[in-house]
Design an enzyme around this catalytic site. Structure first.
Site, PDB file in Angstrom:
ATOM      1  N   ARG A 138       0.733  -0.969  -0.330  1.00  0.00           N
ATOM      2  CA  ARG A 138       0.208   0.513  -0.109  1.00  0.00           C
ATOM      3  C   ARG A 138       0.555   1.298   0.168  1.00  0.00           C
ATOM      4  NH1 ARG A 138      -3.998  -3.520  -1.272  1.00  0.00           N
ATOM      5  NH2 ARG A 138      -5.337  -4.488   0.220  1.00  0.00           N
ATOM      6  N   ASP A 186       0.630 -12.964  -0.048  1.00  0.00           N
ATOM      7  CA  ASP A 186      -0.790 -12.148  -0.584  1.00  0.00           C
ATOM      8  C   ASP A 186      -0.876 -10.926   0.173  1.00  0.00           C
ATOM      9  OD1 ASP A 186      -2.890 -10.770  -2.294  1.00  0.00           O
ATOM     10  OD2 ASP A 186      -3.771 -12.623  -3.060  1.00  0.00           O
TER      11      ASP A 186
HETATM   12  O1  DOR Z   1      -8.462 -10.518  -2.335  1.00  0.00           O
HETATM   13  C1  DOR Z   1      -7.466 -10.016  -3.031  1.00  0.00           C
HETATM   14  N1  DOR Z   1      -6.915  -8.324  -2.337  1.00  0.00           N
HETATM   15  N2  DOR Z   1      -6.858  -9.860  -3.665  1.00  0.00           N
HETATM   16  C2  DOR Z   1      -5.718  -9.609  -4.423  1.00  0.00           C
HETATM   17  O2  DOR Z   1      -5.483  -9.973  -5.559  1.00  0.00           O
HETATM   18  C3  DOR Z   1      -5.659  -8.057  -4.531  1.00  0.00           C
HETATM   19  C4  DOR Z   1      -5.549  -7.641  -2.844  1.00  0.00           C
HETATM   20  C5  DOR Z   1      -5.618  -6.172  -2.566  1.00  0.00           C
HETATM   21  O3  DOR Z   1      -4.950  -5.230  -3.020  1.00  0.00           O
HETATM   22  O4  DOR Z   1      -6.352  -5.980  -1.639  1.00  0.00           O
HETATM   23 ZN    ZN Z   2      -4.115 -10.791  -7.218  1.00  0.00          ZN
HETATM   24 ZN    ZN Z   3      -2.153 -10.355  -3.996  1.00  0.00          ZN
END
Ligand code: DOR
Ligand code: ZN
Ligand code: ZN
Length: 366
Positions: free
Chosen positions: A57, A247
């Site tokens: 972010r 992730d």
């Molecule tokens: O759940 C998700 N959030 N999947 C993604 O691919 C992007 C991510 C986000 O950047 O919030």
């Molecule tokens: Zn993704």
């Molecule tokens: Zn992601």
């Protein structure tokens, strides 16, 4: 600087040794290296944990997370290198944004890093930056960088590509691809079964390994959590999972309540995997392969990094206590997102110390 009595975990087994570190690099690996040093007996050490999937972010979303809080969370979770995703605000789809992102990380990051680059339509700027992957969003998610360009044109550039995609589009890209294709967050049984025989790098997240769909808003994520048969299929196909990536995708609690997708998972990834090891679902070697060895090879070969367990490598170490039982408490996260579907889980296995380039960057209160 001398690290004594390490038990280093690699994908090929554990190695008992001492490690000498000078100027942030491993300069000697051996038995009983003479000299004063810190004793690490009783713990295991992972060399260079690289999380290839992190949304740090910052920029205009500092309220969700900053590079500083994200990387503090990373080292608390034992991660020593983060690879940042480009769906930021503004997105990292221009050389200018890429350079801004790079200097932001250089200033603020407490661990090592690499960046991905996004692409929407124009491909002109790709040759002017040095990302790990060109990240291609082929299905809708957080941010507005859905790919609208020509897939053949992009693939013809020969750049390593990471895709966020649905199964049908992934199949098409697998057919067209001739280079390095990294498939993010493989989440379902049909997907892992299709990808088993493909020449791609398959990534799975901890949340898809440990959770199934429910009405818990804290676990809303893309791709959505599967059913129990999907989750089981990921475990039974562990052999074809190349990488486990967090992730890490922080949102505020208010945003989660309103349906935002993403889980802040960088602090819980390694503990959950250590717990799974305690449950005999996988081994320490299995963890090292997917968190260290394969990700290190990628950043080394594509970006010239020196990550791993060899003389000349960066002294990035994560010490863990495999027997320590503790309760995940999201209110204590370093991440700004102090909520998690894993909050309250009792797990066995804890990160106790993290070093990046020889520097101590995290020490757990035990
Ligand atoms: O759940 C998700 N959030 N999947 C993604 O691919 C992007 C991510 C986000 O950047 O919030
Ligand atoms: Zn993704
Ligand atoms: Zn992601």
């Amino acid at each position: 600087m001398l690290f004594k009595n390490l038990r280093v975990v690699t994908s090929k087994g554990t190695v008992d040794c001492d490690i000498q570190v000078d100027h942030g690099l491993i300069t000697h690996i051996g038995k009983d290296i003479p000299g004063e040093g810190t004793d690490f007996s009783g713990s295991y050490t992972f060399p260079s944990i690289v999380d290839l999937h992190v949304h740090a972010r910052d920029f205009n979303q500092r309220y969700k997370e900053t590079v500083k809080t994200c990387t503090e969370a990373a080292v608390a979770g034992g991660v020593t290198t983060v690879v940042d995703m480009p769906n930021t605000d503004p997105p990292v789809i221009t050389k200018e944004a890429f350079e801004m992102r790079k200097s932001l990380f250089e200033r603020e990051s407490v661990c090592d890093f690499a960046l991905n680059f996004g692409v929407v339509d124009t491909m002109e700027e790709i040759s002017q930056v040095t990302p790990l992957f060109v990240k291609v969003y082929l299905s809708e998610t957080t941010g507005h960088i859905l790919f609208r360009g020509d897939s053949r044109e992009l693939l013809s550039l020969g750049k390593p590509i990471a895709v966020h995609s649905d199964l049908e589009t992934t199949k098409e890209w697998c057919r067209l691809n001739k280079g390095i294709l990294y498939v993010c967050h493989v989440a379902s049984k049909p997907e892992i079964e299709f990808l088993r025989g493909q020449q791609v790098i398959r990534e799975v997240t901890p949340h898809h390994l440990f959770l199934t769909r429910s009405d818990d808003v804290l676990s809303t994520v893309k791709p959505p959590l599967g059913r129990e048969e999907d989750r089981k299929a990921l475990w039974s196909n562990l052999g074809s999972i190349d990488v486990i990536g967090s992730d890490h995708a922080p949102h505020t609690l208010e945003e989660k309540m309103q349906g935002a997708s993403g889980i802040a998972g960088i602090e819980t990834m390694l503990p959950l995997l250590l717990h799974a090891r305690h449950k005999e679902l996988l081994t320490l070697e299995d963890i090292a392969l997917r968190l260290c060895d394969i990700p290190c090879k990628l950043v080394n070969s594509l970006l010239g990094y020196r990550k791993g367990f060899f003389v000349g490598a960066d002294a990035d170490f994560t010490m863990i206590d495999p027997g320590k039982e503790w309760v995940i408490d999201a209110s204590e996260f370093k991440s700004k997102a102090k909520h998690s579907p894993f909050d309250g889980w009792r797990v066995r296995g804890k990160v106790v110390r993290t070093f990046v380039k020889g520097e101590s960057v995290f020490e757990a209160d035990l």
